[in-house]
Design a protein around this motif. Sequence first.
Motif: not given
Length: 814
Positions: A49-52, A85-88, A316-317, A323-327
């Motif tokens: 997955s993930s175009a990045q 990416v595979e985001p939150d 978006l990355f 990242v956004l969830p803080g782990t």
Amino acid sequence: MKKLHMIGNSHIDPVWFWDKAEGMQAVKATFRSALDRMKEYPDFTFTASSAQFYQWIEKIDPDMFEEIKQRVKEGRWLYVGGWIVEPDCNMPCGEAFVRQGLYGQRYFKKTFGAYTTIGFCVDSFGHNHNLPQLLKKAGLNYYVYMRPIIDQRPPLFRWQSKDGTAVTAVRLMGEYTTWFDEKLKVNIDSTLEILDSYGQYPCFFGVGNHGGGPTIQNIEGLLKFKAQYAQEVELEFSSLQRFFEVYDASKAPVYEGELEKCNVGCYSIQSDVKRMNRLAENALLRAERLNMMGLLLSGVRSASVKEFEEIWSVLLFNQFHDVLPGTSIKEAAEQVLHDLSRVVSLSKDIENHALQAIAQTMNTYGEGFPLLLFNPHGYKFFGEVEVEAEWFCKDELVITDGEGQNVPYQRVRASAPMNHMNLAGRRRFLFTASIPPMGFAVYKLHKTAKQISQVAYAPAPIHNPELVLDNGRIRCAFDSVTGMLCSLIDHGTGTELIDSVGTYKVFTDGKDAWGSGPGVLGYFGEHMRLKEITKVEEGTHRSTIRTVHTYNNSELIQLHRLYANAEHLEVYSILRWNEPNTRLKLSYTLNLENVSVQAEMPYGFIDRQGIEVDDAFMQRYINVSSPHGAGVVLANDSKYAYSLDRTPSNKTALDITVLRSTIYAHGTNTVPWYHESETYRYTDLGEQTFTLAIRPHGGALEPWQAHRLADRLNMPSTYLADSWHHGAKPCVGASLASTEASNVIITAIKQPENGAEGVIIRLLETDGGETDTLLHFQGKDYPIHCKPFEIKTLLLKDGKGVECNFLEENCYDA
């Protein structure tokens, strides 16, 4: 014959226990390994997955990239996901999910010749209710996920959003990572348990998290199991595409709702990352709107389509699901803050250029200096605005509106209140303004009152020291002992919304960064205590009560502000926290029973019933209501977690989780890898700021009203204090776009991606009602029909509006 579609893959976290540079290396090594395995095993296929990731390889190893493209043509390398990416899948705003699909899918089509139809986010900790619509309108008909692992739904179903859009959802029965044969066998056996119901099902194998992909050992192990299970099931090197081609999902059961809960501690940890994410989203969305306003009103483009894509891609990355969830580790979190700060900075530059471009078209000579107020929303703004301007310290300051009428104002403390060495100075002031939808209004600042009939100036002395704020719309009273709200009355109905004073609860939090693990989480009566409560401001436009609370070495300062025309109380907080292994919640005790909740989610809201003792997800607002409609809307500018509990009197305690202070990406002293001799870094220590808005309503409140409160808090109007200069246009305000129906809002306005002429406008129906309305755009009216909760995208060109999907193609059949 039963069949398992064995999906060779590698789950790669580009940031987690490592930084982005190491993540890039993991992608490169994994993709190289997968290509090498294809040479050794002719039947082996690989899914990624993930175009990045593909963009990285295209840039750093063009030869490998060409090899990947060849394997794609052969059907042995399968790209999925359609996102950057595979985001939150909870916390990003609705438009962020749109852009994940827009930029990811367009990259795949440009690179490989076709979009993927398979949405793919196996490791996100939850999946919002609106994802089916967000997926389908980006060309993604299927969705593959793993969490929550334990779920009452069947593992394969038709997942439907509130608007009726549905995709086929598939939950993995085993992990996405198999390091050794033992783990591969567990995945196979777990999937076999449900195979009687489906006949065929996907099963993953390959080394992951830090990359690796299917190793020689993995593939040899699979060949061994293929022979062992031959009488029971066929194990085939396959792909998700092949599975969906042969499986008939038309008879699958239909389910609505969010896919929760998992790792709920992630909604409140690493507050600095979450705040910067919200700031970046709002800054970028506003810059995009003002860029179009500048382009269409002045002819000046402040940023190109490509520049916006580059900025969006950074945002978006950094919404990746670790990242956004803080782990992630602290080093990675610091890189995220740098990236998101860049998004805010670049967006602000675009905004400033757009404002200047619009102002420069006008002839501003005349009485007074022009003050341009800009409204980024597609509905009229009316309320208080706060402005700071350079102003000679001995001059009067008089404000007039576009009709030349005096405008009363209230002077407040400037950010830099001292005078300059050249005897200039700063003035900051509040006044009531009206700004047209997605447009601007022109006010004037005058040095003297010579040509003005009356100077209206309110220095805001404090005449009434009572701990009460009342503007005739709502009444807010504060307890002198605890400093908490003890009364919140909606004057329109006389309804009291506070049952008793709440508190600032301090929890012992021994859980890990995910909010999981064996550590203790509990409230043992610890709370912040009032140190000081004072009415510090009382004026014609705003009055403020300041409270100071302390706990051990920590301090919370809150400014409770009530504006003259507001129906909500604004609470600005400065928190200095120094307590490891804790969780802080602001608790309000509401005079409500048997409540239901509307919690904002990406481009919509979710209805929840009853008590939520564990942290639950929200975006910018929640509306907690009784069966009779009375309730409280609580909006925020950077928080994502709330909980509800019953008080001893059977009323409702509403808690907003402010922070979680635990070791970065690690456990605590109840987990074996904690060592007393180590030096650990803790999340959420130090200073942070956040703002809440509390709106009581004695009767039912429409969702669009809660949405506008969140808009006001998160994306307020902006201004430009201009100078005298020539221009071709008169110095008057203008409006670019609006809608007639309050429940149909403009969420994005942008340039088309494909280089075509015209304007892309995105609309959202907020309340769940089928609606026919008009979109007003540059003097033309476009009839619009919106289904309940629909996200609608239009290309406006040559006086016509053509509906398209998120990929900006006129090919979506709803």
